[in-house]
Enzyme design. Structure first.
Site, short mmCIF file in Angstrom:
data_model
loop_
_atom_site.label_atom_id
_atom_site.label_comp_id
_atom_site.label_asym_id
_atom_site.label_seq_id
_atom_site.Cartn_x
_atom_site.Cartn_y
_atom_site.Cartn_z
N SER A 1 -11.35 35.45 11.09
CA SER A 1 -12.14 36.69 11.10
C SER A 1 -11.28 37.89 11.50
O SER A 1 -11.48 39.00 11.00
CB SER A 1 -13.34 36.55 12.03
N ASN A 2 -10.31 37.70 12.39
CA ASN A 2 -9.40 38.79 12.72
C ASN A 2 -8.51 39.15 11.54
O ASN A 2 -8.24 40.33 11.29
CB ASN A 2 -8.54 38.43 13.93
N HIS B 1 -5.84 37.92 22.33
CA HIS B 1 -6.31 36.83 23.19
C HIS B 1 -7.68 37.20 23.77
O HIS B 1 -7.88 38.34 24.22
CB HIS B 1 -5.32 36.58 24.32
N MET C 1 -2.27 28.58 16.32
CA MET C 1 -2.33 27.60 17.39
C MET C 1 -1.01 26.86 17.62
O MET C 1 -1.01 25.74 18.11
CB MET C 1 -3.45 26.60 17.11
N ARG C 2 0.11 27.51 17.32
CA ARG C 2 1.39 26.88 17.55
C ARG C 2 2.26 27.78 18.42
O ARG C 2 2.24 29.01 18.27
CB ARG C 2 2.11 26.61 16.22
N LEU C 3 3.00 27.16 19.34
CA LEU C 3 3.93 27.93 20.16
C LEU C 3 5.11 28.40 19.31
O LEU C 3 5.54 27.71 18.39
CB LEU C 3 4.43 27.08 21.33
N ILE C 4 5.62 29.58 19.63
CA ILE C 4 6.72 30.19 18.90
C ILE C 4 8.03 29.95 19.66
O ILE C 4 8.07 30.06 20.90
CB ILE C 4 6.49 31.71 18.75
#
Length: 205
Positions: A16-17, A112, A93-96
């Site tokens: 949605s964002n 957030h 949903m993944r760390l960078i």
């Protein structure tokens, strides 16, 4: 769409964002172009949203790479070829890792659903309800190597009602997310945002 700052949105869920940003970019006065969706979940609703809005999509399977770094090396090459100037994490949903962080230092933001530093990580809305706060909200922040620890750019508060459920509070928070994230991208594209250490500033004008 406008030929403004080229933006890639990273998302893993409903999107949605992403949709709010892409629709804003269709306005000829918006100074950014949502040029690419990057998604690690081919079945995610955000992919269908991108198709409907005509936004090119890069889908990848994290399991197909030897490491997270190897995956991001390929991604950085793509982003450079596409001329991407800003990365927006919107439910990604993944760390960078540093492979992606370093070339986009100061040019990657995340939205957030809390007033950071309160309630970082997953299930932030549930965390706020369980803690019993009377105010929560939305934060747009620059991304660093931590979990929701980067310098804060914008925040907006949302009141928590006594009878709120996770669903009712989430609906109000998501509406604020759409507005605040779109405003943040607009201000960055207008060249009105500066970052000095941990201080993100929006210049008036």
């Amino acid at each position: 769409m406008t030929a403004g700052m080229r933006v890639a949105v990273f998302a893993s869920g409903s999107g949605s964002n992403f949709q709010a940003l892409a629709e804003a970019a269709q306005d000829g006065t918006f100074p950014a172009d949502i040029a690419l969706l990057v998604c690690d979940k081919p079945a995610a609703q955000v992919v269908r949203r991108a198709e409907a809005l005509g936004v090119p999509t890069y889908l990848f399977d994290p399991k197909a790479y030897a490491s997270r770094e190897a995956c991001e090396e390929e991604m950085v090459g793509l982003l450079r070829r596409e001329g991407i100037e800003l990365i927006v994490l919107a439910g990604y949903m993944r760390l960078i890792t540093d492979v992606l962080l370093k070339p986009y230092d100061g040019r990657m933001i995340n939205v957030h659903p809390s007033l950071l530093p309160a309630f970082p990580g997953v299930r932030a809305i549930r965390q706020a309800l369980d803690y019993g706060v009377k105010l929560t909200g939305v934060t747009v922040h620059f991304v660093d190597g931590g979990m929701d620890t980067g310098p804060i750019l914008m925040q907006r508060a949302v009141e928590v009602a006594d009878d709120d459920t996770e669903e009712t509070l989430a609906a109000r928070i998501h509406a604020v997310e759409h507005e605040l994230l779109t405003l943040a991208v607009r201000r960055i594209a207008e060249g009105r945002v500066t970052l000095d250490g941990r201080k993100g500033t929006v210049r008036r004008g």
